[in-house]
Structures are given as structure tokens and as C-alpha cells.
Design a protein around this motif. Structure first.
Motif, short mmCIF file in Angstrom:
data_model
loop_
_atom_site.label_atom_id
_atom_site.label_comp_id
_atom_site.label_asym_id
_atom_site.label_seq_id
_atom_site.Cartn_x
_atom_site.Cartn_y
_atom_site.Cartn_z
N ARG A 1 0.64 -1.06 -0.14
CA ARG A 1 -0.39 0.39 0.39
C ARG A 1 0.70 1.33 -0.43
N VAL A 2 2.02 1.16 1.04
CA VAL A 2 2.58 2.47 1.21
C VAL A 2 4.03 2.67 0.21
N GLY A 3 3.56 4.31 -1.07
CA GLY A 3 4.94 3.39 -2.17
C GLY A 3 4.32 2.34 -3.42
N PRO A 4 5.62 2.65 -4.21
CA PRO A 4 5.09 1.38 -5.31
C PRO A 4 5.13 0.06 -4.77
N LYS A 5 4.59 -0.87 -4.91
CA LYS A 5 4.36 -2.12 -4.52
C LYS A 5 5.15 -2.12 -2.48
N GLY A 6 4.70 -0.69 -2.29
CA GLY A 6 4.93 -1.27 -0.39
C GLY A 6 5.86 -0.57 -0.16
N MET A 7 7.22 0.19 -1.15
CA MET A 7 8.96 0.08 -1.07
C MET A 7 9.02 0.64 -0.16
N LEU A 8 8.14 1.76 0.15
CA LEU A 8 8.04 2.51 1.41
C LEU A 8 7.48 2.61 2.46
N GLN A 9 7.41 1.25 2.82
CA GLN A 9 6.61 1.13 4.11
C GLN A 9 7.70 1.11 5.63
N SER A 10 9.10 0.90 5.22
CA SER A 10 9.86 1.33 5.98
C SER A 10 9.57 2.84 6.73
N LEU A 11 9.95 3.42 5.79
CA LEU A 11 9.56 5.22 5.84
C LEU A 11 8.74 5.02 7.30
N ALA A 12 7.12 4.52 6.80
CA ALA A 12 6.05 4.72 7.51
C ALA A 12 6.28 4.05 8.79
N ASP A 13 7.01 2.80 9.14
CA ASP A 13 7.44 2.40 10.32
C ASP A 13 8.49 3.31 11.13
N THR A 14 9.49 3.72 10.38
CA THR A 14 9.96 4.73 11.03
C THR A 14 9.01 5.69 11.49
N LEU A 15 8.28 6.15 10.52
CA LEU A 15 7.57 7.58 11.39
C LEU A 15 6.73 7.25 12.39
N LYS A 16 6.56 5.90 12.21
CA LYS A 16 5.36 5.85 13.32
C LYS A 16 6.22 5.94 14.76
N LEU A 17 7.42 4.76 14.71
CA LEU A 17 8.33 5.32 16.03
C LEU A 17 8.84 6.80 16.11
N MET A 18 9.26 7.33 15.49
CA MET A 18 9.60 8.74 15.39
C MET A 18 7.86 9.63 16.62
N VAL A 19 7.33 9.21 16.39
CA VAL A 19 5.72 10.07 17.10
C VAL A 19 5.57 9.35 18.32
N LYS A 20 5.83 8.28 18.43
CA LYS A 20 5.29 7.30 19.76
C LYS A 20 5.94 7.87 20.72
N GLU A 21 5.58 7.98 21.83
CA GLU A 21 6.01 8.75 23.04
C GLU A 21 6.81 7.13 23.88
#
Length: 358
Positions: free
Chosen positions: A66-86
Motif C-alpha cells: 500500500r505505501v509507495g510502489p509495491k509497498g517499498m516505502l513501508q519502512s519509511l512509514a514504520d520509521t515515522l510511526k516509531l519517531m512520533v510514539k512516546e
């Protein structure tokens, strides 16, 4: 053979001509540190998406798409999630050690990078005891895990840390004996000497069956040392919720998560260097024409190709074998791998003395 040595030489000459030697050396060290941190970040993104895609391939499914072409940007989404978590610190935890543990894990991984040759004439520090340095510094990872487990004030974290300590200390013996096999054949602890000794063929081919046995034992033991399945008892979700990093969240958890993948890359890079020639192209004896063609492939592609092949194999293990019990894990090391490693090292020593390798 093409490599990064010319670029590094140009930068070094410019800095020494522009600044004093001390300032030039300081700037070079800062540049190397920034590049290593950048490499860590890039490897984290690449290896996370690679893990997801390999697991999907093994299980005959698509994986992230879903995230990026063939899901290749999924790692960026995971990184962003970890960065904003308390990032939370549990009540009753040792705050200093609890916050220190993730950094110890990352510092150990950064230090091990120093003697690894990423391409021809392109490494941070060609240490004359490179193999000994790597085996010594890589042992720091267990200290970070023990600190994290104890400082969390959580019974699951402590149990996971103690399991990891027993596991890593045990499997380091067989891993060290496998590495020592190549040292015996080469006659040097320096990684550049080990790579140059494979100019007429990689040790996996020149060393006959004993080196193949050492290579297989090395793969098994480093999989255990990096807490990868089927040896992931230190963070067994079905038993210990998340093991030694149960209480970690946000970027502290991200550092442990990143350190695990970086350690996988490092052990595979060491395996590629010792057994598969590192950056050295595939050369076969006196086949000059074939060897000349292989030399056209950049040395960095040889290194990263071999390393990522071994990473794929370790990921393959995870999605193929069930998790071992702690007694099975220790029995495998002490009753099987360690005796085989010792006998195999004796065979390789005799082979080196008699000159029976190619």
C-alpha cells in the motif's frame, strides 16, 4: 577493479592541502561517522522491507503493497510511526541504565564496522588484528541486552536477557572456532590479508569440505548470536511478550530494532569476507580470461551482493524452522556444534600444515 578508493583519495588530498593534518584527520573522522550513521539508516530501511518481502515470498503472499510502489516505502512509514510514539520509562526502572542500553547496542554495532572492507582499498581501519577486534567488540551486544533486561524492572525482560546471555556466550565459542579456521588457513588476523589470500579462489572453494563445514556452523551460530529465529528465545512473543525490550517504546525500541538488523548485516559481511572473498571477484586459478571479465564488475557490488545473499539465507531460516526450546538450543551448541567445530579446526590445521588446500 573499480572501487571508491579514488574518491576517498581525492577527499583526503584536498583536506590535507586545505587544513593542518590534525584538523584534516578530525574532519575525516567526523565524515566517516556521519557516513556510518547514514549507512545504518539506509540499511534499516532496506532490511526491514526485505524482511517483509522475503517472509511474504516464503508464505506465498504479497506482503506490504500500500505505501509507495509495491509497498517499498513501508519502512519509511514504520520509521515515522516509531519517531512520533512516546518513549516511556517504567516505574521502578533504573532510568539511567534503561536509557543507556539502546545506545550501547548501537555503539557496539558502529565499532564493529571499522575493519570491514566495503570495496577494494575502501575500509575505515585496516587493523592488523581485525578478526580479533571484531570478535571482541561484537561481544558487547550481550551487555546491552543484559542491561536492558535488568534495568526494565520486568520479570519477562529479565528472563529474556538471561536467556540471551546464555545463548550468545554459548554460541560465540563455535562462531569463534569457525572464524579461527580461516585465520589458520590465511596465517593472518588482518582482513585485507584474508581477502588477498582469496585472489585465486574463495576459501569456500579452496578449503575443501572442512571449510564448508566451518561456513555452515558459522551461519548457524551467527543466527543464534543475533537472536534471529529459530533462536529468538530472548524475545519469544508467545512466552515473554517481547523479551528484553518489552518495556521499550518509541525511538528507544527503534534503536534496538535497528541494532538487530545492523548486526545481521555485520555478521553476514564478516561471513562474506572470510569465506566468500569479501570484495574480491570470483577468480578461478589460472583462468586469465574468466578472471579478467570478473574484474570488470565493481568490487563494491561483489561485497554487497555476497552480503545480501547471506542475509537472505538468514531470513530464510526464520520462515522455515520452528523456534527451539532453551534446552534444545543449548544442547545443539554444547553437544553437537562445539565438538564438531573443534574436530573440524584440527582437520583444517593439519590441512594448512600439509598444504592440502588449493
Amino acid at each position: 577493479m573499480w572501487s571508491f578508493s579514488k574518491i576517498a583519495g581525492i577527499i583526503d588530498n584536498w583536506l590535507n592541502q586545505t587544513f593542518s593534518p590534525a584538523i584534516a584527520l578530525t574532519i575525516e573522522m567526523v565524515l566517516v561517522g556521519v557516513l556510518v550513521i547514514g549507512l545504518f539508516a539506509l540499511l534499516g530501511l532496506v532490511l526491514v522491507i526485505m524482511e517483509r518481502k522475503v517472509s511474504a515470498y516464503m508464505q506465498i503472499r504479497l506482503g506490504p503493497n500500500r505505501v509507495g510502489p509495491k509497498g517499498m516505502l513501508q519502512s519509511l512509514a514504520d520509521t515515522l510511526k516509531l519517531m512520533v510514539k512516546e518513549g516511556l520509562t517504567p516505574k521502578g526502572a533504573d532510568k539511567f541504565l534503561f536509557n543507556l542500553a539502546p545506545f550501547v547496542a548501537m555503539i557496539g554495532a558502529m565499532l564493529v564496522m571499522a575493519p570491514i572492507a566495503f570495496a577494494r582499498n575502501f575500509q575505515m581501519w585496516d587493523l592488523n588484528i581485525g578478526v580479533l577486534y571484531i570478535t571482541a567488540i561484537s561481544s558487547l551486544s550481550v551487555i546491552a541486552i543484559l542491561i536492558a533486561g535488568w534495568a526494565s524492572n520486568n520479570k519477562y525482560s529479565l528472563l529474556g536477557a538471561m536467556r540471551s546471555g546464555a545463548q550468545i556466550v554459548s554460541y560465540e565459542l563455535s562462531a569463534g572456532l569457525s572464524i579461527l579456521a580461516i585465520v589458520v588457513l590465511t596465517g593472518s588476523l588482518q582482513l585485507s590479508d584474508i581477502i588477498n589470500a582469496q585472489a585465486n579462489g574463495w576459501w569456500i572453494f579452496k578449503g575443501h569440505i572442512p571449510v564448508v563445514v566451518a561456513f555452515v556452523i558459522f551461519l548457524v551460530t551467527v543466527t543464534a548470536e543475533t537472536n534471529r529465529a529459530p533462536f529468538d528465545l530472548a524475545e519469544a512473543e508467545s512466552e515473554l511478550t517481547a523479551g528484553f525490550h518489552t518495556e521499550y517504546s518509541g525511538m528507544k525500541f527503534a534503536l534496538f530494532f535497528l541494532a538487530e538488523y545492523i548486526n545481521v548485516f555485520i555478521v553476514c559481511a564478516i561471513g562474506a569476507t572470510l569465506f566468500l572473498g569479501g570484495w574480491m571477484p570470483l577468480h578461478i586459478g589460472s583462468w586469465q580470461g574468466f578472471n579478467h571479465v570478473m574484474d570488470y564488475i565493481p568490487s563494491s557490488l561483489w561485497f554487497f551482493g555476497k552480503t545480501f545473499f547471506l542475509i537472505f539465507v538468514i531470513m530464510w531460516f526464520r520462515w522455515t524452522f520452528p523456534r527451539l526450546r532453551i534446552d534444545q538450543l543449548l544442547n545443539l551448541e554444547w553437544k553437537y556444534l562445539l565438538p564438531i567445530s573443534m574436530f573440524n579446526l584440527l582437520l583444517i590445521t593439519i590441512m594448512a600444515i600439509m598444504g592440502w588446500h588449493f
